[in-house]
Design an enzyme around this catalytic site. Structure first.
Site, PDB file in Angstrom:
ATOM      1  N   GLU A 157       6.599  -1.163  13.388  1.00 51.38           N
ATOM      2  CA  GLU A 157       5.919  -2.293  14.018  1.00 51.38           C
ATOM      3  C   GLU A 157       6.908  -3.130  14.841  1.00 51.38           C
ATOM      4  O   GLU A 157       6.928  -4.357  14.769  1.00 51.38           O
ATOM      5  CB  GLU A 157       5.206  -3.154  12.958  1.00 51.38           C
ATOM      6  CG  GLU A 157       4.105  -2.393  12.234  1.00 51.38           C
ATOM      7  CD  GLU A 157       3.353  -3.219  11.212  1.00 51.38           C
ATOM      8  OE1 GLU A 157       2.157  -2.940  10.978  1.00 51.38           O
ATOM      9  OE2 GLU A 157       3.950  -4.137  10.625  1.00 51.38           O
ATOM     10  N   GLU A 235      -1.306   3.352   9.484  1.00 53.25           N
ATOM     11  CA  GLU A 235      -1.562   2.492   8.335  1.00 53.25           C
ATOM     12  C   GLU A 235      -3.016   2.053   8.370  1.00 53.25           C
ATOM     13  O   GLU A 235      -3.371   1.106   9.072  1.00 53.25           O
ATOM     14  CB  GLU A 235      -0.644   1.263   8.331  1.00 53.25           C
ATOM     15  CG  GLU A 235       0.820   1.573   8.077  1.00 53.25           C
ATOM     16  CD  GLU A 235       1.670   0.309   7.932  1.00 53.25           C
ATOM     17  OE1 GLU A 235       1.090  -0.792   7.767  1.00 53.25           O
ATOM     18  OE2 GLU A 235       2.904   0.436   7.983  1.00 53.25           O
TER      19      GLU A 235
END
Length: 589
Positions: A157, A235
């Protein structure tokens, strides 16, 4: 050419392959249960397992690498291979994961000029040293070498943090030089195009992280990466985490989860985050910081398909049924892992921290306060002791994190937390020649966002007394590691109202999973036979701590509680229910 390729879809050995994966963090489950959790993952219909690799778990001190026990990553990978699962590995220096400091080693912050997750040369040098040891271990488990690793994540991320593309290239080049041949991926939230693009790296497949409205999310992802690449949610957040002081335990809306999963499997690939959450044993929970500090609880149950202790849930069966539409299902697997209520165990000894302090820690003298990192300590507590020869009217800290209990001549005078630390504390003491103790607790370094470089713990700058800087400290490191716990001497004395250690002994003939009920205690941590089970705090929402059977001994067992607020109970209950939360306060995301 790798045996696993990325074209318009994923290809395994030349044939299209749909990734149906689940996250299992080896560092949140005792190794005796790794196979059990992986077997249950496969039985749900998944063909792949995903895990992070937390740097701070494997290099707790610079150059000191640990690869045994819960840290035996190779054993975990071998177990996954034996079970028949492919593997997605995420070995980036930073992992987030609601883990202490996002997986970064605390010792990085000993460098006052440290710059993280970018091309700051000292940081890159540390990463390079770490990768020289880690990456060859992982490379041997790639599908190209006869193993099962099919994808490697570059960073985690990254778009939420920065846009240093040279840093991302450095990571990729370093891993390639050490033998990584399988494809790379990145992962960011597709709902913010600027963030998503900032996290992309040339030569890596961009993927998305999200937990709801998946049809729209896949649509946005397709706009960002084009029509000629596979869609993947790396995710799929099927639950969420809890923090201390939250009045509600977070659970997901299962009906929405089912709709989203069905859509993603029809149109792309998925990794459940989490398949099983597990436990933040020790002091390894992370924290978040928006407008105030929110440290995560010990349980990382995450409302996942498997509970913290590996029990099948309604969510597990619902997901299995949907996966069965897209993949052949193996027989349902459930283990015979037992739970047991051992009943009440009684207090056998106790000693307060100040009585035993010099037996478990040698003081470091410094004219000025040193942060935890400057004393080569990562987690736990640190105590600052000083003598003040005048009446103290006001105390203020500068550069202090996260929580400090203050004592004058052995009596608590205040407790300060988060933002309160930088505000003046009016004392109005009448004493002269007093001994002041400041017990600072690292509640868990922030694991996400832009405050990573501000995570020095304890007192890193100054202590102000009556408006001026005070100098002269004895500093006691209190990591409360196994060595310190073993050096406790319960004959040293005890006074009410102080931080203290409480000892409970019980016998076990048939080891089973159990849950430690901390009713009657306020705040602290628990040790079973020297192993740190994690933190507790009466503010909740977590009410019990999971104690896996492999941590128990046949015969005598010793449970030690360290409590900081002067509140303790004569008995502790060991229960057979996994109700770790006050579920009456649960709410759906």
């Amino acid at each position: 050419m790798s045996l696993f390729e990325i074209k318009e879809a994923f290809y395994l050995k030349g044939k299209p392959f749909k990734i149906i994966s689940g996250a299992v963090h080896y560092f949140r489950t005792v190794p005796e249960y790794w196979r059990d959790r992986l077997e249950k993952l496969k039985a749900m219909g998944c063909n792949t397992v995903e895990t992070y690799v937390p740097w701070n778990f494997h290099e707790p001190e610079k150059g000191n690498f640990v690869w045994d026990g819960m840290r035996d990553i190779c054993r975990f990978l071998e177990t996954a291979e034996e079970v028949g699962l492919y593997i997605i590995i995420r070995p980036s220096p930073y992992i987030c994961a609601e883990w202490e400091f996002g997986g970064l080693p605390a010792w990085l912050l000993k460098d006052r000029n440290m710059r993280l997750r970018c091309c700051y040369q000292p940081y890159l040098d540390h990463v390079s040293d770490y990768y020289d040891v880690l990456i060859p271990k992982l490379a041997e488990h790639q599908i190209d070498k006869g193993g099962k690793i099919i994808l490697v994540q570059v960073e985690n991320e990254y778009g939420y943090y920065g846009n240093d593309t040279k840093y991302l290239k450095f990571l990729m080049d370093k891993m390639r030089s050490l033998g990584i041949t399988v494809p790379f991926i990145t992962s960011d939230g597709p709902w913010n195009p600027d963030v998503f693009r900032s996290g992309c790296a040339e030569g890596a497949l961009p993927t998305g992280n999200f937990g709801s409205n998946c049809e729209w999310q896949f649509g946005e992802l397709k706009k960002l990466i084009g029509n000629n690449k596979p869609l993947m949610c790396t995710e799929f957040w099927v639950g969420w985490f809890d923090f201390w002081g939250s009045d509600q335990h977070k659970v997901s809306d299962l009906e929405k989860n089912k709709i989203d999963l069905d859509y993603m499997l029809a149109n792309g690939n998925v990794n459940f985050y989490m398949f099983i959450g597990g436990t933040d044993f020790g002091f390894m929970n992370g924290s978040n910081y928006d407008d105030h500090l929110t440290p995560d609880v010990t349980s990382y149950d995450y409302d996942a398909p498997l509970t913290e202790d590996g029990q099948l849930t309604k969510k597990y069966h619902a997901f299995r049924e949907i996966i069965g539409k897209y993949n052949s299902l193996p027989p349902l697997y459930d283990s015979d892992i037992k739970r047991k209520a051992y009943g009440s165990i009684r207090l056998t000894a106790k000693t307060d921290l100040f009585s035993v302090l010099d037996r478990i820690s040698e003081p470091i003298y410094s004219s000025y306060p040193l942060s935890m990192e400057e004393t080569d300590q990562n987690t736990g507590y640190i105590l600052y002791r000083t003598k003040i020869k005048e009446r103290v009217n006001e105390i203020r800290f500068e550069g202090a994190n996260d929580r400090i209990c203050a004592f004058e001549n052995g009596k608590n005078i205040f407790t300060s937390y988060d933002k309160e630390l930088s505000t003046p504390h009016i004392i109005g003491s009448e004493n002269i020649d007093s001994v002041f103790d400041f017990l600072a607790e690292n509640m868990g370094r922030v694991n996400f966002g832009h405050l990573l470089e501000e995570q020095r713990k304890g007192i890193s700058k100054a202590l102000y007394i009556n408006g001026y800087r005070h100098f002269g400290f004895d500093i006691y490191n209190l990591p409360l590691d196994k060595d310190q716990i073993e050096r406790l001497d319960f004959s040293c004395g005890y006074s009410d109202g102080l931080p203290a250690f409480y000892k409970y002994e019980f016998y076990v003939s048939d080891a089973a999973d159990t849950f430690v009920d901390l009713d009657g205690f306020d705040k602290g941590c628990i040790f079973i036979n020297g192993f740190n089970l994690g933190r507790f705090w009466e503010i909740g929402p977590q009410k019990r701590l999971y104690l896996p059977a492999p941590l128990l001994k046949q015969g005598a067992n010793v449970l030690i509680v360290f409590e900081t607020e002067g509140k303790a109970a004569e008995t502790i209950k060991l229960c057979d229910t996994g109700t770790c939360y006050d579920n009456s306060k649960s709410f759906a995301l």
